[in-house]
Design an enzyme around this catalytic site. Structure first.
Site, short mmCIF file in Angstrom:
data_model
loop_
_atom_site.label_atom_id
_atom_site.label_comp_id
_atom_site.label_asym_id
_atom_site.label_seq_id
_atom_site.Cartn_x
_atom_site.Cartn_y
_atom_site.Cartn_z
N GLU A 79 62.00 63.13 -6.53
CA GLU A 79 62.54 62.05 -7.97
C GLU A 79 63.57 63.03 -8.51
O GLU A 79 63.76 62.19 -9.89
CB GLU A 79 61.40 61.62 -8.31
CG GLU A 79 60.33 62.56 -9.00
CD GLU A 79 59.19 61.68 -9.55
OE1 GLU A 79 58.11 61.86 -9.28
OE2 GLU A 79 59.41 60.86 -10.70
N CYS A 111 56.01 60.17 -7.70
CA CYS A 111 55.26 61.35 -6.93
C CYS A 111 54.57 60.99 -5.83
O CYS A 111 53.92 61.94 -5.20
CB CYS A 111 54.22 61.62 -8.21
SG CYS A 111 54.97 62.43 -9.61
N SER A 201 50.45 55.25 -18.55
CA SER A 201 50.58 55.68 -17.16
C SER A 201 49.06 56.38 -16.79
O SER A 201 48.59 56.20 -15.52
CB SER A 201 51.63 56.82 -17.00
OG SER A 201 51.15 58.08 -18.02
N HIS A 233 46.64 64.09 -7.38
CA HIS A 233 47.67 64.07 -7.93
C HIS A 233 47.66 64.95 -9.19
O HIS A 233 46.81 64.45 -10.00
CB HIS A 233 48.62 62.85 -8.02
CG HIS A 233 49.97 63.07 -8.74
ND1 HIS A 233 50.75 64.05 -8.58
CD2 HIS A 233 50.27 62.43 -9.93
CE1 HIS A 233 51.81 63.81 -9.58
NE2 HIS A 233 51.57 62.92 -10.34
N LYS A 242 39.67 63.85 -15.16
CA LYS A 242 39.20 62.53 -15.94
C LYS A 242 39.20 61.46 -14.79
O LYS A 242 38.24 60.54 -14.88
CB LYS A 242 40.38 62.12 -16.94
CG LYS A 242 40.10 63.06 -18.22
CD LYS A 242 40.92 62.32 -19.12
CE LYS A 242 40.40 62.86 -20.50
NZ LYS A 242 40.91 62.32 -21.81
N SER A 309 54.24 57.28 -10.06
CA SER A 309 54.43 55.96 -10.81
C SER A 309 55.36 54.79 -10.45
O SER A 309 56.12 55.09 -9.50
CB SER A 309 54.91 56.57 -12.35
OG SER A 309 54.03 57.22 -13.17
#
Ligand code: CAA
Length: 390
Positions: A79, A111, A201, A233, A242, A309
């Site tokens: 990207e 990504c 995000s 990722h 998390k 994203s």
């Protein structure tokens, strides 16, 4: 027939900023970076390193080992594109002196594109079992100076050889995937730094994980307990932790700190000291896991979550192959990470502001420490690359 990742090589720049240096410059408690987001260092590319040189340097060990001879497909995921028309992979193809009988294409979906490349390559090998594909994911993560994303910057590339009877990881056929039109992170053509709605995000990342897992679990009947490790990722390592905690709670298989550490820690080691490598980031995590796990992972199933994203996400899995340790580039990766040069804050800001000129002029770039290839200048609107290989 098993198809999957046969060799996996990683490269990042030879320069880094320790996040305590950034914390001091931004008057932030360094613990916010070290433990709050889980990052220690960010890899910074010097002016003569770009996604082409990062990529070619990542793939160079494969070339030296004669692994590229049967490659007829080169997929370049990024990207951080350098041209609106020509695929960056064609420069890499030239630098690595690959056979002209090769399809070369650039792929983009934030990504996620490294995983798109891997899955397309698997389809190619299924149809041409004697042939191989080279998937390279190469990126430079750049946010505005002083922005919340700044501490998650990084750079790096992974080169994956995809083949039948792979020596590292056989990819399972079942996948969960999900596309949704959201604006959580993007980079308009006129900007060299990404725009991001940071907190949003992280929520979309997790929402997409839950959607893709639901599909994957429905297709396979597997539960989280069927996996020995997970590679996520990794925009920053805390995000992966998390996300896994959230997924585990959702599946009613909650994990404590010790279990979380056992499932993820080895996959996070490289990213913690290189920063986000965007399209290559999950595969940097895979290299980190395979290279640094003390236990023999042969026969173990790894869960893989790729997120880009915008957004596209995919949950899939693979089984580590017997004898895989003989085919890793672990020593090379360790040497690279141990021998990088630390930048002062001022050096970092100078390099950040140097940028690649966009005025169409003639440029020769100063020589920094790079891998076997460098981005030496621009002439007549053409990028020029130099091979430092004898
Ligand atoms: N000691 C310890 N911890 C501290 C601390 C201190 N002194 N100060 C703060 N923290 C903790 C906070 O409590 C917080 O933890 P929790 O999330 O558990 O609450 C953590 O450090 C981060 O602090 P903030 O939430 O205040 O951080 P921020 O708002 O400044 O930035 C961010 C966080 C928004 C994620 C930012 O890093 C960002 O925008 N990053 C870029 C976007 C991104 O990476 N998104 C990830 C999903 S999108 C994706 O994955 C694609 C991609 O690659 C970009």
């Amino acid at each position: 027939m098993k198809i999957g990742i046969d060799r996996l090589s990683f490269y990042t720049s030879n320069y880094f900023v320790d996040l305590k240096t950034l914390a001091e410059a931004r008057s932030v408690d360094p613990e916010k970076y070290y433990s709050g987001i889980g990052q220690e260092k960010m890899g910074i590319p010097p002016p003569d390193e770009d996604v082409v040189t990062l990529a070619a340097s990542a793939a160079f060990p494969l070339m030296k080992d004669g692994e590229l001879d049967d490659v007829e497909l080169l997929l370049f995921a990024t990207e951080s594109g350098i041209d609106q028309s020509k695929a960056a992979g064609i420069y890499v193809h030239g630098l690595l002196e690959m056979s002209s009988r090769c399809r070369t294409v650039e792929l983009k979906q934030a990504c996620y594109s490294g995983t798109a490349g891997l899955q397309l390559a698997i389809g190619f090998v299924a149809r041409n079992p004697g042939k191989k594909a080279l998937v390279i994911a190469s990126d430079i993560a750049r946010y505005e100076l002083g922005s919340p994303g700044e501490s998650t910057q990084g750079c790096g590339a992974v080169a994956m050889l995809v083949s039948a009877d792979p020596r590292l990881l056989a990819i399972d056929p079942e996948c969960g995937y999900h596309t949704e039109d959201v604006m959580d992170f993007w980079r308009p053509n006129y900007r060299s730094e990404a725009l991001v709605d940071g907190k949003y995000s992280t929520m979309v990342y997790i929402h997409t994980l839950l959607e893709t897992w639901k599909q994957y679990a429905g297709l396979t009947g597997r539960a989280l307990a069927d996996f020995d490790h997970f590679c996520y990722h990794i925009p920053f390592t805390k995000m992966a932790e998390k996300a896994h905690q959230k997924l585990a709670r959702k599946c009613k298989e909650p994990v404590d700190r010790e279990q979380l550490h056992r499932l993820l820690e080895e996959s996070l080691r490289y990213s913690r000291v290189t920063g986000n490598c965007y399209s290559g980031s999950m595969y940097v995590g895979l290299a980190s896991l395979l290279d640094t796990a003390e236990a023999d992972l042969a026969g173990r199933r790894i869960g893989l979550y790729s997120y880009g994203s915008g957004c596209v996400g995919e949950f899939f899995s693979g089984v580590v192959q017997p004898g895989y340790r003989d085919f890793l580039y672990a020593d090379q990766h360790r040497n690279l990470l141990e021998n990088r040069t630390e930048l002062t804050y001022q050096q970092y800001e100078d390099i950040f502001n140097y940028g690649v000129p966009t005025d169409g002029g003639e440029y020769v770039f100063p020589q920094y420490k790079t891998g076997p290839f460098r981005f030496s200048g621009i002439s007549q609107h053409k990028r020029e690359y130099e091979s430092l290989v004898d």
